[in-house]
Design an enzyme around this catalytic site. Sequence first.
Site, PDB file in Angstrom:
ATOM      1  N   SER A 177       8.453 -11.962  -1.949  1.00 44.22           N
ATOM      2  CA  SER A 177       7.794 -10.653  -1.972  1.00 44.22           C
ATOM      3  C   SER A 177       8.457  -9.714  -2.967  1.00 44.22           C
ATOM      4  CB  SER A 177       7.826 -10.017  -0.585  1.00 44.22           C
ATOM      5  OG  SER A 177       7.082  -8.812  -0.581  1.00 44.22           O
ATOM      6  N   ASP A 221      -3.337  -0.646   6.959  1.00 40.37           N
ATOM      7  CA  ASP A 221      -2.511  -1.405   6.004  1.00 40.37           C
ATOM      8  C   ASP A 221      -3.126  -2.757   5.663  1.00 40.37           C
ATOM      9  OD1 ASP A 221      -0.872   0.743   6.411  1.00 40.37           O
ATOM     10  OD2 ASP A 221       0.948  -0.422   6.764  1.00 40.37           O
ATOM     11  N   GLY A 246      10.341  -2.689   5.436  1.00 42.23           N
ATOM     12  CA  GLY A 246      10.575  -1.524   6.282  1.00 42.23           C
ATOM     13  C   GLY A 246      10.655  -0.202   5.560  1.00 42.23           C
ATOM     14  N   SER A 247       9.965  -0.085   4.431  1.00 46.16           N
ATOM     15  CA  SER A 247      10.061   1.151   3.640  1.00 46.16           C
ATOM     16  C   SER A 247       8.743   1.917   3.602  1.00 46.16           C
ATOM     17  CB  SER A 247      10.507   0.814   2.212  1.00 46.16           C
ATOM     18  OG  SER A 247       9.579  -0.064   1.603  1.00 46.16           O
ATOM     19  N   GLY A 248       7.749   1.463   4.368  1.00 40.98           N
ATOM     20  CA  GLY A 248       6.472   2.160   4.419  1.00 40.98           C
ATOM     21  C   GLY A 248       5.478   1.735   3.362  1.00 40.98           C
ATOM     22  N   LEU A 249       5.740   0.602   2.694  1.00 43.80           N
ATOM     23  CA  LEU A 249       4.836   0.130   1.643  1.00 43.80           C
ATOM     24  C   LEU A 249       3.928  -1.012   2.120  1.00 43.80           C
ATOM     25  CD1 LEU A 249       7.167   0.218  -1.516  1.00 43.80           C
ATOM     26  CD2 LEU A 249       5.600   1.983  -0.657  1.00 43.80           C
ATOM     27  N   GLY A 250       3.833  -1.191   3.419  1.00 46.99           N
ATOM     28  CA  GLY A 250       2.889  -2.177   3.958  1.00 46.99           C
ATOM     29  C   GLY A 250       3.329  -3.616   3.810  1.00 46.99           C
ATOM     30  N   LYS A 293       0.829  -1.202   0.000  1.00 47.58           N
ATOM     31  CA  LYS A 293       0.000   0.000   0.000  1.00 47.58           C
ATOM     32  C   LYS A 293       0.866   1.256   0.000  1.00 47.58           C
ATOM     33  CE  LYS A 293       0.425   2.140   4.213  1.00 47.58           C
ATOM     34  NZ  LYS A 293       1.816   1.814   4.393  1.00 47.58           N
TER      35      LYS A 293
END
Length: 387
Positions: free
Chosen positions: A136, A204, A141-145, A10
Site C-alpha cells: 500500500s 470510504d 490509521g491516518s484518515g485516508l481510507g 480517500k
Amino acid sequence: MEVSARAPGKIILAGEHAVVHGSTAVAAAIDLYTYVTLGFPTPSDNDDTLKLHLKDMDLEFSWPVGRIKEVLPDLGSHATSSPSSCSLETTKAIAALVEEQNIPEAKSGLASGVSTFLWLYTSIHGYKPAKTVVTSELPLGSGLGSSAALCVAFSAALLALSDSVTLDFSHQGWQMFGDSELDLVNKWAFEGEKIMHGKPSGIDNTVSTYGNMIKFRSGELTRIKTNMPLKMLITNTKVGRNTKALVAGVSERTIRHPKAMASVFSAVDSISCELASIIQSPVTDDLAITEKEEKLEELMEMNQGLLRCMGVSHASIETVLQSTLKYKLSSKLTGAGGGGCVLTLLPDLLSGTVVDKVISELESCGFQCLIAGIGGRGMEISFSGTS
C-alpha cells in the site's frame, strides 16, 4: 493465473464532523493505492495452505485449508452474488484462527484486517489454497481510507477470479469493472469494513470502489465528477487521534451552544455545496481554472476556521497551516482532526521549487508529505499469467 487489484484512498474535501449533524460533506478518491495480488497454486505445487503476505509490514500468515474448513464449516457455501454480514459466532471463530498466527504485539492492530481477509476469502472462494500479497501507498490509521481501500482491493481480486463477474482476461494493463460488478465489490467491501470498524458509514468504501467524488448528507450518497484537475499536498502529522472522542466532543459543544453550533453547521453545509458546484462546473481555459482554485482556497480556509470552532484542530495541524501559509497556500485538516492529515491545495501554475520548499519545511517538523491527484479513477484490476 494471477490477478492484481488496486483501490484508491480517500480524503474529505469539506464537511467532516458537520455531516454528523445533518450538513453536506464531499469526499474524493486520491491516486494513492492499496494493491492486492491473488493467485492459486497449480496441482504440481502440492500446496494446501491459504497464505497472506503483508509485504510492507514484512509479515506472512498461513493456514492449512483443512484447518479453516474445520473452524469455519459453513462459510464455503456462501452465494457470492449476495453478500451477507459476518455473524458474531463466525467473527469469534475467525479471531481464533488469527490468534494462532501470533501477530507481534506491536502490530496487533493488523488483526482486524487479517480477520477481514479470512472472512472475505472463505466466503467467496471457500477452502481453496491460494497466496495473497498486499502492498500500500497509504499510511495506516491516518484518515485516508486505508482500511476501506484494503477491503475494496480484497473484494475485487477475489471476485475477479470467481464466477460472479465476467472479465476480459486477455486485456493488457488495468481495467475497470462494469457497474453491476462494481456494485457487488462495494457490497462485499462494506461487509469487510463492518468487521474492521463495527458501524462504518459506507462512504470510504464507496469512494474507493467508484472513484471520483461523492457528496453525502443524512445517509444519502451522490456520485459527482470533477471537471478540473486538482492536486493536493497531503501532510501526515503522524499524530494519532481518537475519532470517537473527537466526534463526542463536537456533540458536547453542540449541547452547550446549540444556536452557535447550528450556525457553524449551516455554514459548513453551504461551503460543501459551493465546493461541489465549483468542481462540477465546466472549465473553459487556464484563467477559469485559476479562478476556481482561488475560490476553492477560500472555501478551504473557511472550512478550517469552522473546524476550529468545533474544537477539532490540534497543535500539529496548526503547524502545517502556518508553514503552508508562508507560501500563500491554503490548507485544512481532513477527517477527524486532532492530528491525522492536512490538505494543501497545489494550484496548477505553482512552481515545483515552491512545492519542494514547503515539503522540506514540513518534513523537518517530522511530518510525512504525499502529493496526490484528486477525484481520479476507482478500483481497477489486471491479470497476468495464463488461464
